[in-house]
Each structure stands twice: as structure tokens, then as C-alpha cells.
Design a protein around this motif. Sequence first.
Motif, PDB file in Angstrom:
ATOM      1  N   GLU A  80      10.265  -3.405   1.709  1.00  0.00           N
ATOM      2  CA  GLU A  80       9.002  -2.617   1.213  1.00  0.00           C
ATOM      3  C   GLU A  80       8.391  -1.843   2.309  1.00  0.00           C
ATOM      4  OE1 GLU A  80       6.760  -5.156  -1.183  1.00  0.00           O
ATOM      5  OE2 GLU A  80       8.280  -5.133  -2.697  1.00  0.00           O
ATOM      6  N   ASP A  81       8.015  -2.512   3.428  1.00  0.00           N
ATOM      7  CA  ASP A  81       7.403  -1.998   4.507  1.00  0.00           C
ATOM      8  C   ASP A  81       8.209  -1.101   5.291  1.00  0.00           C
ATOM      9  OD1 ASP A  81       5.164  -2.002   6.358  1.00  0.00           O
ATOM     10  OD2 ASP A  81       6.366  -2.980   7.883  1.00  0.00           O
ATOM     11  N   HIS A  82       9.698  -1.171   5.251  1.00  0.00           N
ATOM     12  CA  HIS A  82      10.186  -0.198   5.981  1.00  0.00           C
ATOM     13  C   HIS A  82      10.295   1.170   5.270  1.00  0.00           C
ATOM     14  CE1 HIS A  82      14.456   1.713   6.157  1.00  0.00           C
ATOM     15  NE2 HIS A  82      14.227   1.756   7.415  1.00  0.00           N
ATOM     16  N   ALA A  83      10.378   1.315   4.019  1.00  0.00           N
ATOM     17  CA  ALA A  83      10.303   2.336   3.248  1.00  0.00           C
ATOM     18  C   ALA A  83       8.832   2.911   3.369  1.00  0.00           C
ATOM     19  CB  ALA A  83      10.626   2.203   1.753  1.00  0.00           C
ATOM     20  N   GLU A  84       7.792   2.055   3.370  1.00  0.00           N
ATOM     21  CA  GLU A  84       6.303   2.542   3.550  1.00  0.00           C
ATOM     22  C   GLU A  84       6.225   3.086   5.069  1.00  0.00           C
ATOM     23  OE1 GLU A  84       3.795  -0.348   2.401  1.00  0.00           O
ATOM     24  OE2 GLU A  84       4.433  -0.431   0.462  1.00  0.00           O
ATOM     25  N   ARG A 127       5.021   6.953   5.880  1.00  0.00           N
ATOM     26  CA  ARG A 127       3.610   7.225   6.300  1.00  0.00           C
ATOM     27  C   ARG A 127       3.623   7.964   7.633  1.00  0.00           C
ATOM     28  NH1 ARG A 127       0.971   1.776   5.461  1.00  0.00           N
ATOM     29  NH2 ARG A 127       2.927   1.047   4.903  1.00  0.00           N
ATOM     30  N   GLN A 128       4.908   7.659   8.339  1.00  0.00           N
ATOM     31  CA  GLN A 128       4.859   8.273   9.786  1.00  0.00           C
ATOM     32  C   GLN A 128       5.267   9.567   9.917  1.00  0.00           C
ATOM     33  OE1 GLN A 128       4.223   6.538  12.578  1.00  0.00           O
ATOM     34  NE2 GLN A 128       3.639   4.533  11.107  1.00  0.00           N
ATOM     35  N   PRO A 129       4.460  10.430  10.425  1.00  0.00           N
ATOM     36  CA  PRO A 129       4.714  11.907  10.432  1.00  0.00           C
ATOM     37  C   PRO A 129       6.010  12.525  11.109  1.00  0.00           C
ATOM     38  CG  PRO A 129       2.445  11.452  10.939  1.00  0.00           C
ATOM     39  CD  PRO A 129       3.119  10.163  10.706  1.00  0.00           C
ATOM     40  N   ARG A 130       6.360  11.547  12.109  1.00  0.00           N
ATOM     41  CA  ARG A 130       7.577  12.117  12.805  1.00  0.00           C
ATOM     42  C   ARG A 130       8.778  11.808  11.941  1.00  0.00           C
ATOM     43  NH1 ARG A 130       9.203   6.868  16.686  1.00  0.00           N
ATOM     44  NH2 ARG A 130       8.479   5.274  15.502  1.00  0.00           N
TER      45      ARG A 130
END
Length: 173
Positions: free
Chosen positions: A87-91, A95-98
Motif C-alpha cells: 500500500e505504501d509503495h503505491a501511495e 504522491r511523489q511529483p517525480r
Amino acid sequence: MSKNQQYAEQYADFAMEQMRKYGIPASVTLAQGILESSNGQSRLALNENNHFGIKCKRDWTGDRVYHDDDAKGECFRAYPSVEGSYEDHAEFLDRQPRYDSLFCYAVTDYRSWARGLKAAGYATAPDYALRLVRIIENNRLYLFDREGGERLYAAAAEGESGFAAQSSVGEPA
């Protein structure tokens, strides 16, 4: 069955759920998990459930652990479960603009996703994209990116004819 295939079968549901929620190819997520966690057997994966090598960064408020990586004593995220890592990998990617440019690619375009991850700096290995694509293609993980992916993968694993020959049909170069 190879360790890569065992890993893919064990965590395909998590990867496919994140694909449905965020549009990240399940094949890419699984290949990253295979590569980054040594099929779930790395110390970081076994002890902290971190299957993607995600470091803490400034905004991380969750559990953490310190390991030597590119530098000595780097901070890595720790999770209560493997599912939390997925879940955190996908988020993290969402979320990271890059990583924004990756979401322009189709969910079936795993090659562009792999190149984009490398270009955006996900990993320092110069052949990171090639490694991901190799894992995806050698293990037919691209089948998870399609409708009915679990069924397609199971059929291919059982050796039903036609699936290997169809692997590159409709796949961008």
C-alpha cells in the motif's frame, strides 16, 4: 516453480489491488518486490516487511529501521505487514511529483513504467529498468496487468498453450 514465481503468486493479490486503486501495473510492482526484497528474503523484507527498499525521507512518520545501503546507517521504512508495504509503495509513487509522468502510461505498458522508474531515480543501478523488464518477461508477470490476470497466470503456469505466444501482442515496445 521458481522463487520468482512463488513470490508472484503469494503477493499478486496485493499488487493487483494497488493496480486497481492507482493504475500502477501489477507486473511492475511484483518485479520491484522480487528485485528489491530478494523474493521476500532480504533482511529488510523479513524483519520490517519492507519489500520495496523505500527509505524514510523527511515526511515519514511511521516505524523506521537503519541499514547500510548507498550510505552508512540509512533510514528505511518499517511496516506491520507486507500488505502495508504494498500500500505504501503505491501511495509513495502516487504522491511523489517525480513519478507523475509514469501515470500517463497504460497499465499494460510495463516497459515504459520500468524505464520511467529508473529515469525518475527510484534506484541507483544503471540497469534497473532492464532488470525489471527481464523479471516481468521471464516470469510472465505481464499477465497480471490484464483483465482476469490471476486466471491467465495460473493457466500459463500450468502450461496451457497459447499464452506464451500471446505475451507480446499489444505490448508497447
